[in-house]
Design an enzyme around this catalytic site. Structure first.
Site: not given
Length: 631
Positions: A366, A279, A394
């Site tokens: 979540e 990354k 969600r």
């Protein structure tokens, strides 16, 4: 060929490795220059440049479809699909979106602002392809952090049960989501990389061979190869789930990537290619600080430091919330902060640093976060679930089924409520008022400023009669004085009068209270005096305060930074009807439309939510004579 000449990804066909490497450098340069100038997501896109080029060279993008999991890793995709010349408008009003949008470009096959969706969507497209008898390749690109989301695992489970359905899943393994990954799957990958036997072997190889001529120069490649051999054990898991596993592949080696993808395309059934990336690749500071450079405000490319604002700003709401929660948690060991892989965004990283035993990161999950909080509440703990408004959607079933039906004291802290700006429709926190106030047992509140947020945080902690939720916006407060301690809880369901007048009643909720006060001052300049109420609570609504004043004054205006349908204004109108008080009510908020990416100020102006627009709207509704005099 220069990157600026590429308007269609099929133009990559036939380019040599050297040419692709040059394109990769140009993508990184453009990516860095754009994000440094205007802000945006940095690390994710830098890490997938070679992955994108290698994959796209092996596909016919006039037919084949690539589904990206979360659009912020798809900046390289945007740069080679006809958006190079507009890329400087990234995340700006009417400019290039920060996420994929089906309506923006023919190669954006599926939009997503959250993780874990790509495999499900790609599998759906693959099944549709087979049902229609068509022939094209379907590819899902998903990060290892997104595998912590249950939806991705459900999709893998389903795809593995379909041995004749061709689907390629590319696992972009950079050991990160926004923050370091948590959970069993990322831990398993890291266990293979960092296990003591592997570390022992690599350390000893380095010691034994570092001084041998020619061999010493190849040490890094040899030890990295051994690590990859160990990581490949993870392939057994995917093989057992019905996938053909390939990898791990060096995600920055174009030759290796292209050869692997070409081989994968020849296989039948679901295939997973495991690609190891870094990354922030290509920008040293982003590689070293992968959390800090996940996304950036405008910054200096040379130093990597943010460009300072022209004047100091008040503290952000998330910072005030975090500071207050840590202070309370120090005094109450039952308080447990819960995040779904958004520790820095919600401010819970401060709780993690100060009180790690009172902090839980569940990963991108979540639904699990909410039911976990319910379980903690069952055992007498004080769970604080800090989740963005848009992401809490969600877990809607878990809010109802696991928390509200059982009336458990979970404190929901909804950051990014209302207009969030450059992230666009997937991130606007427009619906939490409407989707939460209809659930029995739920208490809903929103602070007018950062000082009231402190008191509401105390209120949420002390309220134990059931679930309670607090929404607060992205961005900075107003600079009002804050207290270090000694905060008092608010009385549940009680608002306050901030200004008195006889001509119109303005009832504001949360972030719209101050604009309501400013609108009242503008009205006063035209001889119209308003009473302004800070509602504080939408549920229970302070009907003892609002209803008599509405009846007495005879004109009511409601203000909210959320959807009008089912929102705060609807709650006030319902309360007046239930009390048989029939007076004109003007609801001001977000109409039934999606709010696109722009700055918050630009969005508010386009929606009529500035104080001047509110004042004019009120005059248009109730005081046309005064409005005509103004014009």
């Amino acid at each position: 060929m220069h990157l600026s000449e590429i308007t269609h990804p099929n133009q990559l066909h036939g380019l040599s490795i050297r040419q692709l490497q040059q394109i990769a450098k140009q993508i990184r340069d453009k990516h860095l220059q754009t994000v440094a100038a205007s802000g945006g997501h940095l690390g994710p896109g830098l890490g997938v440049v070679e992955l994108t080029l290698g994959l796209y060279q092996t596909l016919d993008l006039d037919r084949d479809k690539v589904i990206w999991d979360v659009g912020h890793q798809a900046y390289p995709h945007k740069l080679i699909t006809g958006r190079y010349h507009d890329f400087h408008t990234l995340r700006q009003k009417d400019g290039v979106a920060g996420y994929l949008k089906r309506c923006e470009n023919q190669f954006d096959h599926f939009g997503a602002g959250h993780a874990s969706t790509s495999i499900s969507a790609a599998l759906g497209m693959a099944l549709a392809r087979d049902l229609k008898g068509e022939k094209f390749k379907t590819v899902a690109v998903i990060g290892d952090g997104a595998l912590t989301g249950g939806m991705a695992l459900e999709a893998i489970n389903h795809a593995g049960h379909l041995p004749k359905t061709n689907l390629l899943v590319v696992l972009n393994d950079n050991e990160m989501s926004i923050s370091p990954n948590v959970g069993a799957i990322p831990r398993y990958l890291n266990k293979m990389r960092l296990s003591p036997p592997m570390q022992f072997l690599t350390d000893n190889i380095e010691e034994q061979f570092k001084n041998i001529p020619f061999v010493g120069d190849e040490l890094e490649r040899i030890t990295e190869g051994m690590k990859r051999l160990a990581v490949s054990k993870v392939g057994a898991v995917f093989e057992e789930l019905g996938f053909t596993y390939m990898g791990p592949v060096d995600g920055h080696n174009l030759e290796e990537l292209i050869a692997t993808f070409q081989q994968a395309h020849q296989m039948t059934g679901p295939v997973l290619v495991h690609v190891a990336t870094v990354k922030g690749k290509g920008y040293e500071m982003a590689e070293k600080d992968q959390v800090g450079y996940h996304a950036q405000n405008p910054f200096n490319l040379t130093t990597g430091k943010a460009i300072p604002s022209s004047k100091p700003k008040p503290p952000a709401y998330a910072k005030v919330f975090s500071h207050t929660l840590v202070k309370l948690a120090e005094q109450n060991p039952k308080i447990v902060g819960i995040t779904a892989a958004m520790a820095t965004g919600t401010g819970l990283d401060k709780l993690q640093a100060k009180l790690p035993n009172q902090y839980i990161d569940v990963g991108i999950a979540e639904q699990h976060a909410v039911t976990l909080a319910a379980g903690l509440a069952c055992e007498g703990m004080r769970p604080v679930a800090a989740i963005y408004s848009t992401f809490l959607q969600r877990a809607y079933d878990q809010i109802i089924h696991d928390v509200c039906i059982q009336n458990l004291p979970v404190f929901f802290c909804l950051d990014r409520a209302g207009i969030v700006g450059a992230d666009g429709p997937t991130h606007q926190g427009m619906y939490d008022i409407a989707y939460l106030r209809c659930i029995p047992n739920m208490v809903l509140m929103a602070p007018k400023d950062e000082a009231e947020l402190q008191r509401m945080t105390v209120t949420g902690i002390e309220y134990t009669d059931g679930p309670i939720a607090m929404r607060f916006p992205r961005g900075n407060g107003y600079g009002v004085p804050l207290m270090e301690e000694g905060w008092e809880a608010l009385e549940i369901g009680k608002g306050e009068i901030l200004r008195q007048g006889d001509d119109v009643l303005i009832v504001g909720y949360g972030t719209m209270v101050y604009p309501g006060m400013q609108a009242a001052e503008i009205l006063s300049e035209h001889g119209i005096e308003a009473t302004v109420i800070n509602a504080r609570f939408v549920k229970p609504l302070d009907t003892d305060l609002i209803v008599p004043l509405a009846k007495q004054i005879g004109r009511v205006v409601t203000l909210e930074e959320g959807c009008l349908m089912g929102g705060f204004g609807s709650a006030v109108a319902e309360a007046l009807l239930d009390a048989d008080v029939v007076v004109p009510v003007k609801r001001i908020g977000v109409p039934d439309q999606l709010v696109d990416h722009a700055t918050p100020d630009e969005s508010k102006a386009s929606l009529g939510l500035t104080s001047q627009q509110i004042a004019e709207n009120i005059m248009q509704a109730f005081f046309k004579k005064e409005l005509a005099a103004v014009k």
